[in-house]
Design a protein around this motif. Structure first.
Motif: not given
Length: 297
Positions: A176-189
């Protein structure tokens, strides 16, 4: 074993193919109107699977549920009356909280939770590619589930490496921690995972990690800030050329798993009275992108 794969997307299709190759009787259950479905994996030939055949549910020893977190309840509810109470329910999806939402529905079954780092990509409806070798961890969700350690051998024979984790919550929180760090940022940008190694993302990643550590400590998950930062940075590097699932969902204007990733973190933070402004901001931005059905250029 008689195995039904519920939700044969990328990862479900990969497991279906590998389990069939390992000698199991594998069927698929999904949203199409078909009764049969052809699947090929990598350069191996196509295999014909039975699809949405009610008898396969009745005969199932194992349901491997690989739908997205937000689809879990809708996928399981109509199937549950047809599934034998001895059948094992094995859930494999990103995020946390989806299985908690259906406890009343599944409490009689042996329930096992899985987290995997294998990469899979659906090239088209009938062809899946194994894009990254990973590891799979299984753990019990309930008392009956703790008697299902033999599944490690079953799955390991099909797609290694598989291990049993008696503290599966620890593994789920780390994923979950890895997903919280990577997923939203890559989706937004709308960027590849590797772009997050750029200096401009460091302050946001650091803030997200600080908040994660606070909430994980409150949840009594063993966590070391430096270790977590290293893990996340390593995943960013190792998956540099990948597009995250959330990146893809936003791009194709589909619902994301944000409620079960960052949303889960935010809800846990609220329960503990912890402020998580960086994660809350990312959560809001993804919700806005979902609502507008538009993607960032």
């Amino acid at each position: 074993m008689n195995i039904v794969i519920v939700g044969p997307g990328a990862i479900g299709s990969l497991w279906a193919y590998k389990l069939h190759q390992a000698g199991h009787k594998v069927s698929l259950w999904g949203t199409k109107q078909n009764q049969q479905w052809m699947l090929a994996a990598d350069d191996s030939p196509e295999i014909l699977f039975s699809y949405n055949q009610p008898q396969t549910l009745i005969d199932a020893d194992l349901l491997l549920i690989t739908v997205k977190a937000w689809q879990v309840e809708a996928a399981i509810t109509p199937l549950q009356p047809h599934v034998n109470k001895d059948a094992i329910l094995l859930f494999m999806h990103n995020g946390m909280g989806a299985v908690d939402n259906i406890v009343e529905l599944i409490f009689e079954y042996p329930v096992v939770i899985a987290t995997t780092t294998h990469g899979a990509l659906k090239v088209d409806a009938h062809h899946v590619k194994h894009t990254g070798i990973g590891q799979t961890q299984l753990g019990a969700f309930n008392e009956k589930g703790s008697q299902c350690t033999f599944l490690v051998d079953v799955l390991n024979h099909a797609l290694p490496t598989v291990s049993w984790n008696s503290n599966i919550r620890f593994a789920l929180w780390n994923k979950l921690a890895i997903n919280c760090a990577i997923n939203p940022l890559t989706a937004i940008h709308q960027c590849l995972n590797g772009a997050l190694a750029e200096e401009k993302f460091r302050p946001t990643l650091d803030a997200v990690i600080d908040e994660l550590v606070c909430v994980m400590q409150a949840e009594e998950i063993p966590v070391d800030r430096n270790q977590l930062t290293t893990t996340i940075d390593n995943v960013i590097r190792a998956t540099a050329a990948n597009k995250s699932s959330m990146h893809q969902d936003i791009f194709y204007r589909r619902q994301t798993e944000i409620d079960f990733i960052t949303g889960y973190l935010v809800r846990k933070a609220q329960q503990h009275g912890i402020e998580v402004p960086a994660n809350s901001e990312l959560y809001k931005q993804i919700q806005l992108l979902e609502k507008n059905g538009k993607h960032h250029d």
